[in-house]
Design a protein around this motif. Structure first.
Motif, PDB file in Angstrom:
ATOM      1  N   MET A  86      50.100  52.407  37.807  1.00 17.76           N
ATOM      2  CA  MET A  86      48.743  52.598  37.159  1.00 17.76           C
ATOM      3  C   MET A  86      48.322  54.108  36.862  1.00 17.76           C
ATOM      4  O   MET A  86      47.646  54.218  35.936  1.00 17.76           O
ATOM      5  CB  MET A  86      47.712  52.152  38.249  1.00 17.76           C
ATOM      6  CG  MET A  86      47.806  50.433  38.482  1.00 17.76           C
ATOM      7  SD  MET A  86      46.645  49.919  39.919  1.00 17.76           S
ATOM      8  CE  MET A  86      45.149  50.425  39.504  1.00 17.76           C
ATOM      9  N   ASN A  87      48.875  54.890  37.795  1.00 21.10           N
ATOM     10  CA  ASN A  87      48.732  56.152  37.299  1.00 21.10           C
ATOM     11  C   ASN A  87      49.409  56.790  36.071  1.00 21.10           C
ATOM     12  O   ASN A  87      48.751  57.503  35.273  1.00 21.10           O
ATOM     13  CB  ASN A  87      49.326  57.236  38.606  1.00 21.10           C
ATOM     14  CG  ASN A  87      48.429  57.270  39.791  1.00 21.10           C
ATOM     15  OD1 ASN A  87      47.259  56.882  39.746  1.00 21.10           O
ATOM     16  ND2 ASN A  87      49.018  57.681  40.888  1.00 21.10           N
ATOM     17  N   PHE A  88      50.572  56.166  35.711  1.00 21.91           N
ATOM     18  CA  PHE A  88      51.130  56.470  34.472  1.00 21.91           C
ATOM     19  C   PHE A  88      50.745  55.310  33.140  1.00 21.91           C
ATOM     20  O   PHE A  88      50.784  55.691  32.271  1.00 21.91           O
ATOM     21  CB  PHE A  88      52.517  56.224  34.387  1.00 21.91           C
ATOM     22  CG  PHE A  88      53.232  57.343  35.015  1.00 21.91           C
ATOM     23  CD1 PHE A  88      53.260  58.636  34.372  1.00 21.91           C
ATOM     24  CD2 PHE A  88      54.041  57.194  36.145  1.00 21.91           C
ATOM     25  CE1 PHE A  88      54.125  59.632  35.138  1.00 21.91           C
ATOM     26  CE2 PHE A  88      54.470  58.377  36.906  1.00 21.91           C
ATOM     27  CZ  PHE A  88      54.533  59.467  36.331  1.00 21.91           C
ATOM     28  N   ARG A  89      49.658  54.548  33.605  1.00 21.70           N
ATOM     29  CA  ARG A  89      48.839  53.659  32.615  1.00 21.70           C
ATOM     30  C   ARG A  89      49.865  52.688  32.091  1.00 21.70           C
ATOM     31  O   ARG A  89      49.708  52.143  31.022  1.00 21.70           O
ATOM     32  CB  ARG A  89      48.207  54.509  31.984  1.00 21.70           C
ATOM     33  CG  ARG A  89      47.190  55.250  32.393  1.00 21.70           C
ATOM     34  CD  ARG A  89      45.927  55.610  31.357  1.00 21.70           C
ATOM     35  NE  ARG A  89      44.886  56.156  32.342  1.00 21.70           N
ATOM     36  CZ  ARG A  89      43.525  56.250  31.997  1.00 21.70           C
ATOM     37  NH1 ARG A  89      43.211  55.908  30.983  1.00 21.70           N
ATOM     38  NH2 ARG A  89      42.751  57.079  32.405  1.00 21.70           N
ATOM     39  N   LEU A  90      51.098  52.413  32.856  1.00 27.77           N
ATOM     40  CA  LEU A  90      51.849  51.280  32.592  1.00 27.77           C
ATOM     41  C   LEU A  90      51.212  50.029  32.798  1.00 27.77           C
ATOM     42  O   LEU A  90      51.811  48.944  32.451  1.00 27.77           O
ATOM     43  CB  LEU A  90      53.324  51.614  32.973  1.00 27.77           C
ATOM     44  CG  LEU A  90      53.946  52.750  32.382  1.00 27.77           C
ATOM     45  CD1 LEU A  90      55.191  53.037  33.418  1.00 27.77           C
ATOM     46  CD2 LEU A  90      54.217  52.675  31.106  1.00 27.77           C
ATOM     47  N   ALA A  91      50.410  50.002  33.991  1.00 30.56           N
ATOM     48  CA  ALA A  91      49.667  48.935  34.508  1.00 30.56           C
ATOM     49  C   ALA A  91      48.347  48.926  34.319  1.00 30.56           C
ATOM     50  O   ALA A  91      47.863  50.100  34.669  1.00 30.56           O
ATOM     51  CB  ALA A  91      50.201  48.431  35.725  1.00 30.56           C
ATOM     52  N   LYS A  92      47.398  48.049  33.832  1.00 31.82           N
ATOM     53  CA  LYS A  92      46.182  48.607  33.590  1.00 31.82           C
ATOM     54  C   LYS A  92      45.231  47.159  34.168  1.00 31.82           C
ATOM     55  O   LYS A  92      44.706  46.625  33.706  1.00 31.82           O
ATOM     56  CB  LYS A  92      45.871  48.634  32.428  1.00 31.82           C
ATOM     57  CG  LYS A  92      46.310  49.748  31.392  1.00 31.82           C
ATOM     58  CD  LYS A  92      46.267  50.124  30.109  1.00 31.82           C
ATOM     59  CE  LYS A  92      46.963  51.286  29.727  1.00 31.82           C
ATOM     60  NZ  LYS A  92      46.702  51.642  28.087  1.00 31.82           N
ATOM     61  N   PRO A  93      45.282  46.835  35.368  1.00 35.10           N
ATOM     62  CA  PRO A  93      44.549  45.854  35.969  1.00 35.10           C
ATOM     63  C   PRO A  93      43.211  46.085  35.879  1.00 35.10           C
ATOM     64  O   PRO A  93      42.723  47.351  36.292  1.00 35.10           O
ATOM     65  CB  PRO A  93      45.038  45.428  37.382  1.00 35.10           C
ATOM     66  CG  PRO A  93      45.818  46.851  37.797  1.00 35.10           C
ATOM     67  CD  PRO A  93      46.272  47.681  36.599  1.00 35.10           C
ATOM     68  N   GLY A  94      42.147  45.321  35.647  1.00 33.35           N
ATOM     69  CA  GLY A  94      40.953  45.468  35.726  1.00 33.35           C
ATOM     70  C   GLY A  94      40.091  45.176  37.168  1.00 33.35           C
ATOM     71  O   GLY A  94      39.059  45.544  37.296  1.00 33.35           O
ATOM     72  N   TYR A  95      41.069  44.562  37.946  1.00 33.58           N
ATOM     73  CA  TYR A  95      40.455  44.042  39.325  1.00 33.58           C
ATOM     74  C   TYR A  95      41.701  44.229  40.380  1.00 33.58           C
ATOM     75  O   TYR A  95      42.727  43.597  40.079  1.00 33.58           O
ATOM     76  CB  TYR A  95      39.676  42.866  39.274  1.00 33.58           C
ATOM     77  CG  TYR A  95      38.687  42.611  40.344  1.00 33.58           C
ATOM     78  CD1 TYR A  95      37.287  42.728  40.087  1.00 33.58           C
ATOM     79  CD2 TYR A  95      39.144  42.264  41.629  1.00 33.58           C
ATOM     80  CE1 TYR A  95      36.434  42.632  40.926  1.00 33.58           C
ATOM     81  CE2 TYR A  95      38.170  41.931  42.589  1.00 33.58           C
ATOM     82  CZ  TYR A  95      37.064  42.026  42.392  1.00 33.58           C
ATOM     83  OH  TYR A  95      35.990  42.066  43.263  1.00 33.58           O
ATOM     84  N   LEU A  96      41.407  44.813  41.535  1.00 39.43           N
ATOM     85  CA  LEU A  96      42.624  44.979  42.479  1.00 39.43           C
ATOM     86  C   LEU A  96      41.932  44.247  43.858  1.00 39.43           C
ATOM     87  O   LEU A  96      40.817  44.610  44.113  1.00 39.43           O
ATOM     88  CB  LEU A  96      42.815  46.383  42.944  1.00 39.43           C
ATOM     89  CG  LEU A  96      43.690  47.246  41.910  1.00 39.43           C
ATOM     90  CD1 LEU A  96      44.086  48.394  42.686  1.00 39.43           C
ATOM     91  CD2 LEU A  96      45.103  46.572  41.435  1.00 39.43           C
ATOM     92  N   VAL A  97      42.835  43.351  44.472  1.00 40.76           N
ATOM     93  CA  VAL A  97      42.573  42.764  45.421  1.00 40.76           C
ATOM     94  C   VAL A  97      43.452  43.167  46.343  1.00 40.76           C
ATOM     95  O   VAL A  97      44.732  43.083  46.574  1.00 40.76           O
ATOM     96  CB  VAL A  97      42.618  41.149  45.273  1.00 40.76           C
ATOM     97  CG1 VAL A  97      42.259  40.485  46.486  1.00 40.76           C
ATOM     98  CG2 VAL A  97      41.777  40.610  44.222  1.00 40.76           C
ATOM     99  N   ASP A  98      43.025  44.034  47.415  1.00 48.55           N
ATOM    100  CA  ASP A  98      43.608  44.581  48.515  1.00 48.55           C
ATOM    101  C   ASP A  98      43.903  43.591  49.585  1.00 48.55           C
ATOM    102  O   ASP A  98      42.791  43.351  50.438  1.00 48.55           O
ATOM    103  CB  ASP A  98      42.835  45.895  49.007  1.00 48.55           C
ATOM    104  CG  ASP A  98      43.801  46.646  49.700  1.00 48.55           C
ATOM    105  OD1 ASP A  98      44.819  46.300  50.393  1.00 48.55           O
ATOM    106  OD2 ASP A  98      43.614  48.029  49.737  1.00 48.55           O
TER     107      ASP A  98
END
Length: 335
Positions: A86-98
């Motif tokens: 996510m930090n490298f913006r290779l993954a861009k989920p709009g919602y995280l379920v912890d």
């Protein structure tokens, strides 16, 4: 892969009476922009903006994945792989379920001849577990080669398997042990054989609204195991890794199970080597060498900046031979 936050980051605190997280700036920083929604506030972070929830039950977690399906939600287990992406913006989920607050997803227990590990069990706990050392020493040995201790303290077994990195250690272990992976979704729970779980690099058969809940590992008899790998730098992902299991009948190999990582888009079984070893004398170095050669010949690895295809094939041959020899030695209770 270490989960390091660089640059702008956030911390989150719970809203009283709810499970939705509220994003607030890291102490001492000033947000560069902000946008309010119904239940979250977004502030400047290195990854793209996302909403966040920390449910308390598995049913609530599955419900959130279903409710927010249009945002491409992702489950957050240990975060050691997802957060860097996510930090490298290779993954861009709009919602995280912890999943950290979901009860019943961690723990280690023995059910007869099966070792059951909750998907949210930290790798460091598995690495130190006496039960794992007895029932699945291959797993304990492999986890000791995963990154560094801080990563294993946060990373989870289920997170690594669901991430499905083709060079990761745990998928190869699951494949060699013929593990079963249990997933829960809106339609209930289902059991997936490890051989059918991995579909490609970072891809599994899990549906977007399914959550991996536990891993079931058959107990391998005899203690003949080894996990060997080659990496250019200590604690990096392996260029080639080999999981080897050997069961002896006297001085002969009753059966063997061999799996490799880093040589294909998914972990693979070395079935030709397994067949060559079955019934062979355990002390026959020539048979072991021939089995490793046969398995390497079946491989069609891709080359990259870490190793050419031919280098990977050569490493696979060498580490298969070493792994089989070490597993046989341990099965014979030798040092």
């Amino acid at each position: 892969m270490p989960g390091l936050f660089l640059g702008w980051c956030t911390w989150r605190e719970s809203i009283p009476g709810g499970s939705i997280g509220r994003a607030v700036p890291w102490p001492g920083t000033r947000p560069r922009y902000g946008r309010r929604s119904r239940d979250t506030r977004e502030v400047a972070v290195k990854p793209p903006p996302f909403a966040y929830a920390a449910p308390a039950t598995l049913e609530e977690a599955i419900g959130l994945l279903t409710e927010h399906a249009e945002t491409e939600p992702r489950v957050l287990a240990g975060g050691q792989s997802l957060i860097p992406l996510m930090n490298f913006r290779l993954a861009k989920p709009g919602y995280l379920v912890d999943l950290r607050n979901v009860a019943g997803l961690s723990g280690i227990r023995r059910e007869g001849e099966v070792l059951v590990i909750g998907a949210m069990t930290r790798m460091s706990e598995v690495e130190r577990s006496p039960e794992v050392a007895v029932a699945a020493p291959l797993l304990a040995e492999a986890i000791g080669l995963v990154a560094h201790a801080p990563v294993r303290n946060s990373g989870t077994v289920g997170g690594s398997l669901a991430h499905a990195d083709p060079a990761a250690e745990l998928p190869a272990v699951a494949l060699a042990l013929d593990a079963e992976l249990v997933a829960a979704g809106p339609g209930g729970a289902r059991t997936i054989p490890a051989a059918g779980f991995f579909q490609g690099p970072y891809s599994t058969v899990l549906a977007p609204d399914e959550i991996l809940t536990e891993i079931r590992l058959p107990v391998w008899p005899g203690g003949g195991h080894s996990f060997t790998e080659f990496s250019r730098v200590h604690a990096n992902f392996a260029v080639v890794a080999v999981a080897a299991l050997v069961d002896l009948d006297g001085d002969r190999i009753r059966r063997a199970a061999l799996a490799l990582a880093g040589v294909a888009p998914v972990p693979v079984r070395a079935t030709s080597a397994e067949r060559a070893l079955a019934g062979a004398p355990a002390a026959d170095a020539g048979t072991i060498r021939a089995a490793a050669d046969a398995a390497a010949a079946d491989l069609s690895p891709a080359g990259d900046l870490h190793a050419s295809a031919e280098t990977r094939r050569g490493l696979a041959r060498t580490y298969l031979r070493r792994g089989i020899e070490l597993a046989v030695t341990r099965a014979r209770n030798e040092r």
